[in-house]
Design an enzyme around this catalytic site. Structure first.
Site, short mmCIF file in Angstrom:
data_model
loop_
_atom_site.label_atom_id
_atom_site.label_comp_id
_atom_site.label_asym_id
_atom_site.label_seq_id
_atom_site.Cartn_x
_atom_site.Cartn_y
_atom_site.Cartn_z
N VAL A 130 -71.50 -18.63 34.59
CA VAL A 130 -70.83 -17.37 34.87
C VAL A 130 -71.70 -16.20 34.42
CG1 VAL A 130 -68.70 -16.05 34.60
CG2 VAL A 130 -68.65 -18.55 34.47
N CYS A 131 -71.95 -15.27 35.32
CA CYS A 131 -72.90 -14.19 35.02
C CYS A 131 -72.48 -13.34 33.83
CB CYS A 131 -73.07 -13.29 36.25
SG CYS A 131 -74.21 -11.91 35.98
N PHE A 132 -71.18 -13.05 33.71
CA PHE A 132 -70.75 -12.11 32.68
C PHE A 132 -70.42 -12.79 31.35
CE2 PHE A 132 -70.08 -9.94 36.67
CZ PHE A 132 -70.65 -8.70 36.41
#
Length: 259
Positions: A130-132
């Protein structure tokens, strides 16, 4: 994605000046980083069932669900005056416009710089697709939470930097498109993400529109990079070039699902 690659090509050949582009996604789309493995990280059945688009970016980084956001791309040569040689320092220079953009919208923003050895190791070995999940070097943080994520690639002497500026975030929808090793791991991410990935509309007491964002960040980049913007309209020949890249790569399963 095909247009961003085309802009990179044209800039590398000296046909166009540096470009900053703002855009949205229709339909909402999950993009994965260049080095990610789709089958391992992504719940492709859920992506399909929810009618989401799916594409592999030319830039690195982790997966991003593009919905209720403003996306930007910057295309500029590595030899641009005062452009740092290192990736992290170039991030800082190019992201200065984002910093000023958030300030133009009345928010307090600053750059995230890992201070401890543990934080640095977390960035080198991300625990999630997940990028965040975790702030990276020089990424923007508002009230201690990551609002804009960025990814970069360098090809043909040109830097292409992508970034997502969140206006709203559907946490359950985001979680649903990732594979987790267990429900416990998914729950931990559910609890952690609201403290790290926050849309700007939850940080201030009014709704921010896309048009407001474009104006604020356009002014931010103009000030930070000391540039003047001129609009660019693609010619018929340029559109054909973009469509050819799309067919060959970004609309092709061989590219999107390669290991």
């Amino acid at each position: 994605m095909a247009l961003d690659e085309a802009l990179l090509d044209w800039h590398s050949e000296g046909l166009i000046p540096p470009v900053i582009r703002f855009y949205e996604w229709e339909p909402a789309t999950l993009s994965i980083g260049y080095f990610q493995q789709a089958a391992r990280d992504i719940n492709l059945a859920t992506v399909r069932d929810q009618g989401l688009g799916f594409v592999r970016r030319p830039t690195g980084g982790r997966a991003v669900l593009h919905e209720h956001e403003l996306t930007y791309s910057i295309i500029v040569t590595e030899s641009y005056p005062n452009m740092p040689k290192t990736v992290t320092e170039a991030y800082r220079v190019l992201s200065e416009g984002l910093l000023l953009g958030f300030q133009n919208l009345g928010m307090e923003a600053y750059f995230s710089v890992p201070k401890t050895e543990a934080q640095q190791q977390d960035l080198k070995k991300p625990k999630s697709a997940v990028c965040f999940d975790a702030p990276s070097w020089y990424e923007l943080v508002v009230e201690g939470k990551k609002v804009a994520g960025s990814a970069q690639t360098r090809q043909k002497g040109v830097i292409l930097q992508h970034g997502a500026i969140l206006l709203k975030l559907d946490l359950e929808k985001l979680l649903s498109v990732f594979n987790f090793s267990s429900e416990e791991v998914k729950q931990k991410m559910r609890e952690k993400l609201p403290h790290k990935a926050v849309a700007m509309n939850t940080l201030i007491d009014r709704d921010v529109t896309i048009d407001e964002c474009v104006t604020a960040f356009k002014e931010g980049f103009a000030t930070a990079l000391d540039i003047t913007f001129e609009p660019m309209v693609l010619t018929t020949e340029q559109l054909k070039y973009v469509e050819d890249i799309e067919k060959r790569k970004y609309a092709n399963d061989d590219w999107n699902f390669k290991k």
